[in-house]
Design a protein around this motif. Sequence first.
Motif, mmCIF file in Angstrom:
data_model
loop_
_atom_site.group_PDB
_atom_site.id
_atom_site.type_symbol
_atom_site.label_atom_id
_atom_site.label_comp_id
_atom_site.label_asym_id
_atom_site.label_seq_id
_atom_site.Cartn_x
_atom_site.Cartn_y
_atom_site.Cartn_z
ATOM 1 N N ASN A 111 0.837 -1.200 0.000
ATOM 2 C CA ASN A 111 0.000 0.000 0.000
ATOM 3 C C ASN A 111 0.871 1.249 0.000
ATOM 4 O O ASN A 111 2.110 1.170 -0.025
ATOM 5 N N ASP A 112 0.237 2.416 0.031
ATOM 6 C CA ASP A 112 0.979 3.679 -0.053
ATOM 7 C C ASP A 112 1.892 3.915 1.144
ATOM 8 O O ASP A 112 2.833 4.710 1.056
ATOM 9 N N GLU A 115 3.452 -0.768 3.352
ATOM 10 C CA GLU A 115 3.112 -1.939 4.159
ATOM 11 C C GLU A 115 2.765 -3.116 3.258
ATOM 12 O O GLU A 115 2.093 -2.956 2.230
ATOM 13 N N ILE A 117 0.824 -6.176 1.954
ATOM 14 C CA ILE A 117 -0.559 -6.656 1.969
ATOM 15 C C ILE A 117 -0.629 -8.136 1.605
ATOM 16 O O ILE A 117 -1.384 -8.900 2.184
ATOM 17 N N ILE A 233 -8.362 -8.080 2.598
ATOM 18 C CA ILE A 233 -7.810 -6.742 2.356
ATOM 19 C C ILE A 233 -7.967 -6.382 0.887
ATOM 20 O O ILE A 233 -7.606 -7.164 0.001
ATOM 21 N N SER A 234 -8.487 -5.208 0.609
ATOM 22 C CA SER A 234 -8.640 -4.741 -0.762
ATOM 23 C C SER A 234 -7.279 -4.367 -1.353
ATOM 24 O O SER A 234 -6.425 -3.790 -0.670
ATOM 25 N N VAL A 235 -7.089 -4.702 -2.616
ATOM 26 C CA VAL A 235 -5.851 -4.339 -3.300
ATOM 27 C C VAL A 235 -6.065 -3.194 -4.281
ATOM 28 O O VAL A 235 -5.148 -2.845 -5.038
ATOM 29 N N ARG A 236 -7.233 -2.618 -4.284
ATOM 30 C CA ARG A 236 -7.521 -1.512 -5.202
ATOM 31 C C ARG A 236 -6.572 -0.344 -4.945
ATOM 32 O O ARG A 236 -6.327 0.043 -3.799
ATOM 33 N N ASN A 237 -6.012 0.201 -6.012
ATOM 34 C CA ASN A 237 -5.107 1.351 -5.951
ATOM 35 C C ASN A 237 -3.837 1.067 -5.155
ATOM 36 O O ASN A 237 -3.284 1.959 -4.499
ATOM 37 N N THR A 238 -3.371 -0.178 -5.169
ATOM 38 C CA THR A 238 -2.096 -0.531 -4.544
ATOM 39 C C THR A 238 -1.092 -0.868 -5.645
ATOM 40 O O THR A 238 -1.424 -0.920 -6.831
ATOM 41 N N ASP A 239 0.147 -1.087 -5.234
ATOM 42 C CA ASP A 239 1.224 -1.395 -6.175
ATOM 43 C C ASP A 239 1.655 -2.846 -6.031
ATOM 44 O O ASP A 239 1.744 -3.374 -4.912
#
Length: 357
Positions: A111-112, A115, A117, A233-239
Amino acid sequence: MNRLAKIIAQSKQITDPSSCRADAERLIEMDASAGDNEYGQSVRNAFPKADVFVEVSDAASTYRQLNRFFEVIFGHPFHTPTRSEYAMFLARGAALRSADLARQVGAVVMNDMGELIGAGCNDVPMAGGGVVWVDDPLGADLRDYRIGYDSNAMKKHEILEEIFSALKEEKWLTTNIRARGVQRLAHAALHGPSRRGRSVGMLEGTRVDNVIEYGRIVHAEMNALMEALRKGISVRNTDLYCTTFPCHMCARHIISAGIRRVVYIEPYPKSLVGELYGREVAIEPTFEDASVVQFVPFIGIAPRRYEQLFSLPRRKDSLGRAVRWEPRTGQLRSTPVSWSYIDNEAEVIYHALRIIS
């Protein structure tokens, strides 16, 4: 790619660099591999072994990246990893637990905040979730090395056997070829006989040879996404950081999962991501576009040097004060056997001959 296209455009006095992208791709492909010459240049294989990856954009940015690397090499005590370097190190660590017969690939979702995921490697899935661990209960380890073969390789042979059988039945093959068994024909097409001094098949590198759909393994990217899903855990807008450029099968999951950006190191020529998902992804984009998934090469100190270059040096004196680092007195964190390439080569040959004798 974009920089090379721009240079070509300037040399031809063309104002639109995108019109020279095909020329840039052709030059890069020529430089990537020396084709049938196994002793020729192979940038595609050498590039991932670099100690640092630098983005050559403008002079100031390039200088900052290289200056940081040299300061780290010479023992600067207060350079710590970037989010990207940390993430790729974790991906590399995940890759090393894979027992796949072909390659080791690792991927992590971050995440931003930097961290973790989800993390995953390429290996055979296990009922109940995840992939097999070496210390799972006896009998749970049914990975490819246990069953003794790569199912994808076997399926490629079966596909060719079916094709040759149909051609043989319809007498589309010459008499002397029809006399050979379809199994021998399939093996020869993929693996030999000799051509231009190498034992390769006529179908090496073709789409049939590059089939990847029949492996038992779950790919590292899919594995990392599934781990996040099992955690809720949502992975939307993650890297997503992956040691290797994703294949087109993983790309469809990456896109549909809402991943914002994919960062990779090693190329993967078999991938058809650009061809199949050209509207959904941007490979090496020149600007950020929230409507597509960004596929960008990794920039920073390579995971293979992470532990060595970021391990704790002396950071304070006997009074607890932070030490001052000076470029002129900096000490190399690692020293090569010799500064001479010829000396290093001779040393390796000497030890190799001792082992043989």
